[in-house]
Design an enzyme around this catalytic site. Sequence first.
Site, PDB file in Angstrom:
ATOM      1  CE  LYS A 198      -3.306   2.925   3.798  1.00  0.00           C
ATOM      2  NZ  LYS A 198      -2.204   2.696   4.743  1.00  0.00           N
TER       3      LYS A 198
ATOM      4  CG  LEU B 260       7.226 -11.201  11.189  1.00  0.00           C
ATOM      5  CD1 LEU B 260       8.097 -12.358  11.704  1.00  0.00           C
ATOM      6  CD2 LEU B 260       7.974 -10.476  10.052  1.00  0.00           C
TER       7      LEU B 260
ATOM      8  CE1 TYR C  72      -4.880  -0.170   2.441  1.00  0.00           C
ATOM      9  CE2 TYR C  72      -5.655   0.460   0.251  1.00  0.00           C
ATOM     10  CZ  TYR C  72      -4.647   0.400   1.191  1.00  0.00           C
ATOM     11  OH  TYR C  72      -3.397   0.921   0.902  1.00  0.00           O
TER      12      TYR C  72
ATOM     13  CG  ASP D 245       6.254  -6.479   9.976  1.00  0.00           C
ATOM     14  OD1 ASP D 245       5.358  -7.338  10.038  1.00  0.00           O
ATOM     15  OD2 ASP D 245       6.467  -5.802   8.960  1.00  0.00           O
TER      16      ASP D 245
ATOM     17  NE  ARG E 252      -5.667   2.073 -11.395  1.00  0.00           N
ATOM     18  CZ  ARG E 252      -6.757   2.135 -12.165  1.00  0.00           C
ATOM     19  NH1 ARG E 252      -6.783   2.878 -13.255  1.00  0.00           N
ATOM     20  NH2 ARG E 252      -7.832   1.441 -11.831  1.00  0.00           N
TER      21      ARG E 252
ATOM     22  CB  SER F  34      -3.416   4.729  -0.648  1.00  0.00           C
ATOM     23  OG  SER F  34      -3.902   4.249  -1.881  1.00  0.00           O
TER      24      SER F  34
ATOM     25  CE  LYS G  61       0.261  -5.265   0.151  1.00  0.00           C
ATOM     26  NZ  LYS G  61       1.382  -5.034  -0.706  1.00  0.00           N
TER      27      LYS G  61
HETATM   28  P1  NAD Z   1       2.996  -5.114   3.087  1.00  0.00           P
HETATM   29  O1  NAD Z   1       1.825  -5.941   3.491  1.00  0.00           O
HETATM   30  O2  NAD Z   1       4.071  -5.753   2.305  1.00  0.00           O
HETATM   31  O3  NAD Z   1       3.652  -4.443   4.403  1.00  0.00           O
HETATM   32  C1  NAD Z   1       2.902  -4.118   5.539  1.00  0.00           C
HETATM   33  C2  NAD Z   1       3.635  -4.706   6.737  1.00  0.00           C
HETATM   34  O4  NAD Z   1       2.923  -4.393   7.929  1.00  0.00           O
HETATM   35  C3  NAD Z   1       3.735  -6.246   6.683  1.00  0.00           C
HETATM   36  O5  NAD Z   1       5.076  -6.608   6.925  1.00  0.00           O
HETATM   37  C4  NAD Z   1       2.817  -6.721   7.795  1.00  0.00           C
HETATM   38  O6  NAD Z   1       3.271  -7.932   8.377  1.00  0.00           O
HETATM   39  C5  NAD Z   1       2.865  -5.548   8.756  1.00  0.00           C
HETATM   40  N1  NAD Z   1       1.678  -5.395   9.608  1.00  0.00           N
HETATM   41  C6  NAD Z   1       0.380  -5.381   9.221  1.00  0.00           C
HETATM   42  N2  NAD Z   1      -0.419  -5.184  10.295  1.00  0.00           N
HETATM   43  C7  NAD Z   1       0.399  -5.026  11.380  1.00  0.00           C
HETATM   44  C8  NAD Z   1       0.182  -4.804  12.749  1.00  0.00           C
HETATM   45  N3  NAD Z   1      -1.058  -4.704  13.253  1.00  0.00           N
HETATM   46  N4  NAD Z   1       1.256  -4.686  13.566  1.00  0.00           N
HETATM   47  C9  NAD Z   1       2.505  -4.812  13.090  1.00  0.00           C
HETATM   48  N5  NAD Z   1       2.778  -5.045  11.791  1.00  0.00           N
HETATM   49  C10 NAD Z   1       1.741  -5.153  10.941  1.00  0.00           C
HETATM   50  O7  NAD Z   1       2.431  -3.826   2.338  1.00  0.00           O
HETATM   51  P2  NAD Z   1       3.200  -2.679   1.550  1.00  0.00           P
HETATM   52  O8  NAD Z   1       2.817  -2.802   0.130  1.00  0.00           O
HETATM   53  O9  NAD Z   1       4.626  -2.637   1.921  1.00  0.00           O
HETATM   54  O10 NAD Z   1       2.429  -1.406   2.124  1.00  0.00           O
HETATM   55  C11 NAD Z   1       2.940  -0.627   3.182  1.00  0.00           C
HETATM   56  C12 NAD Z   1       1.958   0.484   3.492  1.00  0.00           C
HETATM   57  O11 NAD Z   1       1.764   1.260   2.324  1.00  0.00           O
HETATM   58  C13 NAD Z   1       0.572   0.007   3.926  1.00  0.00           C
HETATM   59  O12 NAD Z   1       0.093   0.860   4.933  1.00  0.00           O
HETATM   60  C14 NAD Z   1      -0.255   0.148   2.675  1.00  0.00           C
HETATM   61  O13 NAD Z   1      -1.617   0.351   2.946  1.00  0.00           O
HETATM   62  C15 NAD Z   1       0.372   1.394   2.055  1.00  0.00           C
HETATM   63  N6  NAD Z   1       0.165   1.450   0.593  1.00  0.00           N
HETATM   64  C16 NAD Z   1       0.572   0.395  -0.182  1.00  0.00           C
HETATM   65  C17 NAD Z   1       0.332   0.443  -1.551  1.00  0.00           C
HETATM   66  C18 NAD Z   1       0.736  -0.715  -2.429  1.00  0.00           C
HETATM   67  O14 NAD Z   1       0.262  -0.805  -3.556  1.00  0.00           O
HETATM   68  N7  NAD Z   1       1.617  -1.607  -2.018  1.00  0.00           N
HETATM   69  C19 NAD Z   1      -0.293   1.557  -2.127  1.00  0.00           C
HETATM   70  C20 NAD Z   1      -0.661   2.621  -1.303  1.00  0.00           C
HETATM   71  C21 NAD Z   1      -0.423   2.566   0.066  1.00  0.00           C
HETATM   72  C1  UD1 Z   2      -5.537  -1.328  -6.228  1.00  0.00           C
HETATM   73  C2  UD1 Z   2      -6.609  -0.928  -5.263  1.00  0.00           C
HETATM   74  C3  UD1 Z   2      -6.129   0.278  -4.458  1.00  0.00           C
HETATM   75  C4  UD1 Z   2      -4.815  -0.046  -3.774  1.00  0.00           C
HETATM   76  C5  UD1 Z   2      -3.805  -0.490  -4.830  1.00  0.00           C
HETATM   77  C6  UD1 Z   2      -2.496  -0.913  -4.234  1.00  0.00           C
HETATM   78  C7  UD1 Z   2      -8.732  -1.603  -6.322  1.00  0.00           C
HETATM   79  C8  UD1 Z   2     -10.005  -1.146  -6.931  1.00  0.00           C
HETATM   80  N1  UD1 Z   2      -7.843  -0.645  -5.985  1.00  0.00           N
HETATM   81  O1  UD1 Z   2      -5.305  -0.227  -7.101  1.00  0.00           O
HETATM   82  O2  UD1 Z   2      -7.097   0.616  -3.495  1.00  0.00           O
HETATM   83  O3  UD1 Z   2      -4.310   1.100  -3.096  1.00  0.00           O
HETATM   84  O4  UD1 Z   2      -4.338  -1.604  -5.562  1.00  0.00           O
HETATM   85  O5  UD1 Z   2      -2.586  -2.112  -3.570  1.00  0.00           O
HETATM   86  O6  UD1 Z   2      -8.507  -2.799  -6.137  1.00  0.00           O
HETATM   87  N2  UD1 Z   2      -5.706  -5.147 -13.696  1.00  0.00           N
HETATM   88  C9  UD1 Z   2      -5.980  -6.081 -14.664  1.00  0.00           C
HETATM   89  N3  UD1 Z   2      -5.834  -7.400 -14.363  1.00  0.00           N
HETATM   90  C10 UD1 Z   2      -5.417  -7.823 -13.122  1.00  0.00           C
HETATM   91  C11 UD1 Z   2      -5.136  -6.846 -12.135  1.00  0.00           C
HETATM   92  C12 UD1 Z   2      -5.302  -5.519 -12.451  1.00  0.00           C
HETATM   93  O7  UD1 Z   2      -6.356  -5.729 -15.783  1.00  0.00           O
HETATM   94  O8  UD1 Z   2      -5.317  -9.055 -12.906  1.00  0.00           O
HETATM   95  C13 UD1 Z   2      -5.849  -3.706 -14.047  1.00  0.00           C
HETATM   96  C14 UD1 Z   2      -6.875  -2.986 -13.187  1.00  0.00           C
HETATM   97  O9  UD1 Z   2      -8.147  -3.092 -13.746  1.00  0.00           O
HETATM   98  C15 UD1 Z   2      -6.305  -1.552 -13.202  1.00  0.00           C
HETATM   99  C16 UD1 Z   2      -4.781  -1.751 -13.302  1.00  0.00           C
HETATM  100  O10 UD1 Z   2      -4.601  -3.074 -13.800  1.00  0.00           O
HETATM  101  O11 UD1 Z   2      -6.734  -0.876 -14.352  1.00  0.00           O
HETATM  102  C17 UD1 Z   2      -4.072  -1.646 -11.969  1.00  0.00           C
HETATM  103  O12 UD1 Z   2      -4.696  -2.527 -11.043  1.00  0.00           O
HETATM  104  P1  UD1 Z   2      -4.072  -2.850  -9.604  1.00  0.00           P
HETATM  105  O13 UD1 Z   2      -2.652  -3.238  -9.742  1.00  0.00           O
HETATM  106  O14 UD1 Z   2      -4.970  -3.829  -8.915  1.00  0.00           O
HETATM  107  O15 UD1 Z   2      -4.087  -1.441  -8.863  1.00  0.00           O
HETATM  108  P2  UD1 Z   2      -5.302  -0.422  -8.644  1.00  0.00           P
HETATM  109  O16 UD1 Z   2      -6.599  -1.009  -9.028  1.00  0.00           O
HETATM  110  O17 UD1 Z   2      -4.912   0.869  -9.251  1.00  0.00           O
END
Ligand code: NAD
Ligand code: UD1
Length: 339
Positions: A153, A33, A149, A31, A231, A124, A84
């Site tokens: 993916k 960080l 973003y 990582d 969601r 995602s 992300k």
């Molecule tokens: P996060 O940011 O908490 O974790 C990602 C980690 O990757 C971090 O620790 C960051 O420091 C590290 N990182 C980023 N770029 C790097 C690089 N170039 N080299 C080495 N380390 C690097 O995010 P998360 O929520 O744990 O998400 C993990 C994965 O899941 C991501 O790929 C994200 O796109 C995917 N994902 C997350 C969500 C969500 O809502 N959290 C939803 C769908 C997909």
């Molecule tokens: C968002 C991202 C998606 C990403 C995911 C996880 C967008 C358009 N999509 O999904 O690409 O993979 O986060 O990181 O940003 N909401 C409120 N008030 C807020 C925040 C959110 O009403 O302050 C509502 C949104 O309108 C939505 C729901 O809550 O209806 C969920 O939102 P959010 O948690 O941001 O996730 P996604 O939009 O589904």
Amino acid sequence: MTILVTGGAGYIGSHTVLQLIEGGFDVVVLDNLSNSSQESLRRVESLVSKAIPFVEGDINDKAVLSSLFSRYDIDAVIHFAGLKSVGESVKNPIDYYINNVSGSLQLLDAMRKANVKKFIFSSSATVYGNHSPVPNLEHYPIGNASCPYGTTKVMLEQILSDYAKADSEMKIIALRYFNPTGAHPSGLIGEDPNGIPNNLVPYISQVAIGKLAKLAVYGGDYDTVDGTGVRDFIHVDDLAAGHVCALKYFDSMSGYEIFNLGTGHGVSVLQVIDAFEKASNQKIKYEIVARREGDIASSWADATKAEKVLGWKAKYDIIDMMKHTWNWQKQNPNGYESQ
Ligand code: NAD
Ligand code: UD1
């Protein structure tokens, strides 16, 4: 069996590292960080009473990767590392393509040189785009992501599918996460967003702790149960368990497989607020405002493939998710920063 976990200090990564170690796997974390703190791994270490080998470095750094693969005998890679933030990706698309797409290619290239043939990718639900019918099924067409973003993916799924076709020994699983939330029940690890959260649950939780004044609910006029967005919220520990099931499935698969990881149920924004209030005994101040650009009305998974094939099913409900979020927030009002 030794698993390289890229991005293992992050939110989903740290919860997965914990379950991998509990499940008897050896783990190495890479990582940079950039969006996390090593404190998350120290806390996992305290839960498992075991040191976790950690390499601080970037997936875009060839030298770091080649030394890591020669130092450790890696059997499989779980690839969480990536940026992300939707808004940031619209402002700085080049950074997102370099970090996520080019970084993943460097990682795959290093794996190829080290003859590592098993790969799990964090995809995602965003790949389904804005017009996909719900519930989303894995075979539905993907693309038209609403931001760079999401496009990273989509591109990476295509690259992985091509790679699995070209190398018959490669086994690749893409896991499409819906809306991860919650925290480990201990309250020791959880989600620690930088600055003002963009996502719903971290925002609610910071309103509850008094760091933010009130939640803006984006849109009250969607064609949903109560007019607010719907969601598929999924507990981060259920997601982590999905990775352990996917690793076990490598023994009986070949090529490229995709799985949705969601509960299979949609929950509206107002229902999330209600669940948080019940779970925390806190009142959440909110106001319904205009829709957020790029949002869709509803998104939830058809999660039957993961259940049938991986034997995986989410076990936590929205109340558990909110209870664990609040437990983490109360114990760590400033996240991993010293309090
Ligand atoms: P996060 O940011 O908490 O974790 C990602 C980690 O990757 C971090 O620790 C960051 O420091 C590290 N990182 C980023 N770029 C790097 C690089 N170039 N080299 C080495 N380390 C690097 O995010 P998360 O929520 O744990 O998400 C993990 C994965 O899941 C991501 O790929 C994200 O796109 C995917 N994902 C997350 C969500 C969500 O809502 N959290 C939803 C769908 C997909
Ligand atoms: C968002 C991202 C998606 C990403 C995911 C996880 C967008 C358009 N999509 O999904 O690409 O993979 O986060 O990181 O940003 N909401 C409120 N008030 C807020 C925040 C959110 O009403 O302050 C509502 C949104 O309108 C939505 C729901 O809550 O209806 C969920 O939102 P959010 O948690 O941001 O996730 P996604 O939009 O589904």
